[in-house]
Motif scaffolding. Structure first.
Motif, PDB file in Angstrom:
ATOM      1  N   VAL A  21       0.841  -1.204   0.000  1.00 47.60           N
ATOM      2  CA  VAL A  21       0.000   0.000   0.000  1.00 47.60           C
ATOM      3  C   VAL A  21       0.873   1.251   0.000  1.00 47.60           C
ATOM      4  O   VAL A  21       0.613   2.207  -0.743  1.00 47.60           O
ATOM      5  CB  VAL A  21      -0.971  -0.003   1.205  1.00 47.60           C
ATOM      6  CG1 VAL A  21      -1.763   1.294   1.273  1.00 47.60           C
ATOM      7  CG2 VAL A  21      -1.918  -1.197   1.124  1.00 47.60           C
ATOM      8  N   VAL A  22       1.922   1.258   0.804  1.00 45.31           N
ATOM      9  CA  VAL A  22       2.812   2.419   0.875  1.00 45.31           C
ATOM     10  C   VAL A  22       3.473   2.660  -0.482  1.00 45.31           C
ATOM     11  O   VAL A  22       3.585   3.799  -0.943  1.00 45.31           O
ATOM     12  CB  VAL A  22       3.857   2.254   2.000  1.00 45.31           C
ATOM     13  CG1 VAL A  22       4.895   3.357   1.951  1.00 45.31           C
ATOM     14  CG2 VAL A  22       3.166   2.231   3.358  1.00 45.31           C
ATOM     15  N   LEU A  23       3.902   1.596  -1.156  1.00 43.57           N
ATOM     16  CA  LEU A  23       4.493   1.732  -2.495  1.00 43.57           C
ATOM     17  C   LEU A  23       3.518   2.423  -3.450  1.00 43.57           C
ATOM     18  O   LEU A  23       3.863   3.416  -4.099  1.00 43.57           O
ATOM     19  CB  LEU A  23       4.881   0.366  -3.056  1.00 43.57           C
ATOM     20  CG  LEU A  23       5.232   0.319  -4.549  1.00 43.57           C
ATOM     21  CD1 LEU A  23       6.497   1.112  -4.842  1.00 43.57           C
ATOM     22  CD2 LEU A  23       5.350  -1.120  -5.018  1.00 43.57           C
ATOM     23  N   ALA A  24       2.310   1.909  -3.531  1.00 43.46           N
ATOM     24  CA  ALA A  24       1.326   2.470  -4.470  1.00 43.46           C
ATOM     25  C   ALA A  24       0.989   3.920  -4.112  1.00 43.46           C
ATOM     26  O   ALA A  24       0.895   4.777  -4.991  1.00 43.46           O
ATOM     27  CB  ALA A  24       0.068   1.608  -4.492  1.00 43.46           C
ATOM     28  N   GLU A  25       0.817   4.198  -2.824  1.00 50.04           N
ATOM     29  CA  GLU A  25       0.489   5.567  -2.413  1.00 50.04           C
ATOM     30  C   GLU A  25       1.648   6.514  -2.687  1.00 50.04           C
ATOM     31  O   GLU A  25       1.445   7.633  -3.156  1.00 50.04           O
ATOM     32  CB  GLU A  25       0.125   5.596  -0.924  1.00 50.04           C
ATOM     33  CG  GLU A  25      -0.527   6.902  -0.473  1.00 50.04           C
ATOM     34  CD  GLU A  25       0.440   8.061  -0.259  1.00 50.04           C
ATOM     35  OE1 GLU A  25      -0.007   9.228  -0.306  1.00 50.04           O
ATOM     36  OE2 GLU A  25       1.647   7.821  -0.035  1.00 50.04           O
ATOM     37  N   ALA A  26       2.867   6.095  -2.402  1.00 48.03           N
ATOM     38  CA  ALA A  26       4.034   6.962  -2.619  1.00 48.03           C
ATOM     39  C   ALA A  26       4.191   7.303  -4.095  1.00 48.03           C
ATOM     40  O   ALA A  26       4.492   8.452  -4.449  1.00 48.03           O
ATOM     41  CB  ALA A  26       5.295   6.286  -2.084  1.00 48.03           C
ATOM     42  N   LEU A  27       3.996   6.320  -4.958  1.00 51.04           N
ATOM     43  CA  LEU A  27       4.091   6.579  -6.401  1.00 51.04           C
ATOM     44  C   LEU A  27       2.968   7.505  -6.862  1.00 51.04           C
ATOM     45  O   LEU A  27       3.176   8.395  -7.689  1.00 51.04           O
ATOM     46  CB  LEU A  27       4.083   5.271  -7.184  1.00 51.04           C
ATOM     47  CG  LEU A  27       5.329   4.400  -7.008  1.00 51.04           C
ATOM     48  CD1 LEU A  27       5.111   3.027  -7.637  1.00 51.04           C
ATOM     49  CD2 LEU A  27       6.562   5.085  -7.593  1.00 51.04           C
ATOM     50  N   TYR A  28       1.780   7.304  -6.308  1.00 51.59           N
ATOM     51  CA  TYR A  28       0.662   8.188  -6.644  1.00 51.59           C
ATOM     52  C   TYR A  28       0.947   9.622  -6.179  1.00 51.59           C
ATOM     53  O   TYR A  28       0.789  10.581  -6.930  1.00 51.59           O
ATOM     54  CB  TYR A  28      -0.636   7.663  -6.026  1.00 51.59           C
ATOM     55  CG  TYR A  28      -1.761   8.659  -6.118  1.00 51.59           C
ATOM     56  CD1 TYR A  28      -2.320   8.987  -7.352  1.00 51.59           C
ATOM     57  CD2 TYR A  28      -2.248   9.301  -4.991  1.00 51.59           C
ATOM     58  CE1 TYR A  28      -3.341   9.933  -7.444  1.00 51.59           C
ATOM     59  CE2 TYR A  28      -3.262  10.228  -5.071  1.00 51.59           C
ATOM     60  CZ  TYR A  28      -3.801  10.547  -6.306  1.00 51.59           C
ATOM     61  OH  TYR A  28      -4.801  11.484  -6.387  1.00 51.59           O
ATOM     62  N   ARG A  29       1.395   9.775  -4.933  1.00 52.10           N
ATOM     63  CA  ARG A  29       1.688  11.106  -4.392  1.00 52.10           C
ATOM     64  C   ARG A  29       2.761  11.798  -5.236  1.00 52.10           C
ATOM     65  O   ARG A  29       2.642  12.970  -5.583  1.00 52.10           O
ATOM     66  CB  ARG A  29       2.135  11.005  -2.940  1.00 52.10           C
ATOM     67  CG  ARG A  29       2.386  12.344  -2.271  1.00 52.10           C
ATOM     68  CD  ARG A  29       2.761  12.160  -0.806  1.00 52.10           C
ATOM     69  NE  ARG A  29       1.660  11.616  -0.034  1.00 52.10           N
ATOM     70  CZ  ARG A  29       0.805  12.348   0.680  1.00 52.10           C
ATOM     71  NH1 ARG A  29       0.943  13.658   0.735  1.00 52.10           N
ATOM     72  NH2 ARG A  29      -0.159  11.782   1.360  1.00 52.10           N
ATOM     73  N   ALA A  30       3.822  11.065  -5.590  1.00 50.65           N
ATOM     74  CA  ALA A  30       4.886  11.633  -6.431  1.00 50.65           C
ATOM     75  C   ALA A  30       4.326  12.073  -7.779  1.00 50.65           C
ATOM     76  O   ALA A  30       4.729  13.104  -8.322  1.00 50.65           O
ATOM     77  CB  ALA A  30       6.004  10.612  -6.620  1.00 50.65           C
ATOM     78  N   SER A  31       3.394  11.309  -8.311  1.00 53.22           N
ATOM     79  CA  SER A  31       2.790  11.654  -9.605  1.00 53.22           C
ATOM     80  C   SER A  31       1.959  12.922  -9.520  1.00 53.22           C
ATOM     81  O   SER A  31       1.958  13.734 -10.444  1.00 53.22           O
ATOM     82  CB  SER A  31       1.935  10.483 -10.107  1.00 53.22           C
ATOM     83  OG  SER A  31       2.741   9.338 -10.281  1.00 53.22           O
ATOM     84  N   THR A  32       1.249  13.117  -8.398  1.00 51.84           N
ATOM     85  CA  THR A  32       0.470  14.350  -8.253  1.00 51.84           C
ATOM     86  C   THR A  32       1.400  15.556  -8.126  1.00 51.84           C
ATOM     87  O   THR A  32       1.080  16.635  -8.626  1.00 51.84           O
ATOM     88  CB  THR A  32      -0.487  14.302  -7.040  1.00 51.84           C
ATOM     89  OG1 THR A  32       0.255  14.240  -5.826  1.00 51.84           O
ATOM     90  CG2 THR A  32      -1.462  13.133  -7.135  1.00 51.84           C
ATOM     91  N   ILE A  33       2.541  15.373  -7.482  1.00 48.27           N
ATOM     92  CA  ILE A  33       3.512  16.465  -7.367  1.00 48.27           C
ATOM     93  C   ILE A  33       4.014  16.836  -8.759  1.00 48.27           C
ATOM     94  O   ILE A  33       4.072  18.016  -9.119  1.00 48.27           O
ATOM     95  CB  ILE A  33       4.670  16.071  -6.432  1.00 48.27           C
ATOM     96  CG1 ILE A  33       4.169  15.962  -4.993  1.00 48.27           C
ATOM     97  CG2 ILE A  33       5.822  17.064  -6.546  1.00 48.27           C
ATOM     98  CD1 ILE A  33       5.149  15.317  -4.028  1.00 48.27           C
ATOM     99  N   SER A  34       4.370  15.828  -9.550  1.00 48.43           N
ATOM    100  CA  SER A  34       4.855  16.076 -10.915  1.00 48.43           C
ATOM    101  C   SER A  34       3.815  16.800 -11.757  1.00 48.43           C
ATOM    102  O   SER A  34       4.156  17.625 -12.603  1.00 48.43           O
ATOM    103  CB  SER A  34       5.232  14.759 -11.595  1.00 48.43           C
ATOM    104  OG  SER A  34       6.351  14.181 -10.967  1.00 48.43           O
TER     105      SER A  34
END
Length: 146
Positions: free
Chosen positions: A125-138
């Motif tokens: 879950v942390v992996l998927a959320e971290a990648l999602y959060r990074a994508s929103t920042i980008s």
């Protein structure tokens, strides 16, 4: 960019299945996402299955020996890989014994989620959320501020 998420098995706990499903769905708004579940009866078999699943894609292993990222640094890392012409990045979470030394040595990068040991389901879950959060920042979106 295409993100290939490789895990040993499926999330087993209800909270983890729900969290994984939610963040995988959100992540698909920004990237093509492939999910591969591997299995093996030993660390060596799991690591070989991860290597086969990743194919020729640069492989980022989640490993306690790896680099820790802030959300902004992870976003910058993903952007740099995409700008550098990487079409797909594979991210892999190992089984209970982690990855073999051989697989770690051949990985593109090692990423640590922190110094705590996380249960496999929670790490997914942390992996998927971290990648999602990074994508929103980008993308310049406000999720990362919430």
């Amino acid at each position: 960019m295409r993100l290939h998420l490789i895990t040993v098995g499926d999330p087993k706990l209800a909270y983890a299945r729900a969290g994984w499903d939610e963040y995988e769905k959100r992540l698909r708004r920004y990237h093509k996402v492939q999910v591969t579940r591997v299995s093996g009866r030993s660390q060596a078999l799991e690591s070989e299955a991860v290597r086969r699943a990743a194919g020729k894609s640069p492989l980022v292993l989640l490993d306690p020996r790896g680099q820790q990222f802030t959300s902004e640094a992870l976003s910058a890392y993903l952007d740099a890989q995409a700008l550098g012409g990487v079409g797909e990045l594979a991210f892999a979470i190992g089984g209970p014994d982690g990855h073999t030394d051989d697989l770690r040595a051949s990985a593109h990068a090692l990423w640590s989620l922190g110094r705590l040991t996380l249960p496999h389901d929670l790490a997914m879950v942390v992996l998927a959320e971290a990648l999602y959060r990074a994508s929103t920042i980008s993308a310049g979106e406000p999720y990362h501020r919430g």
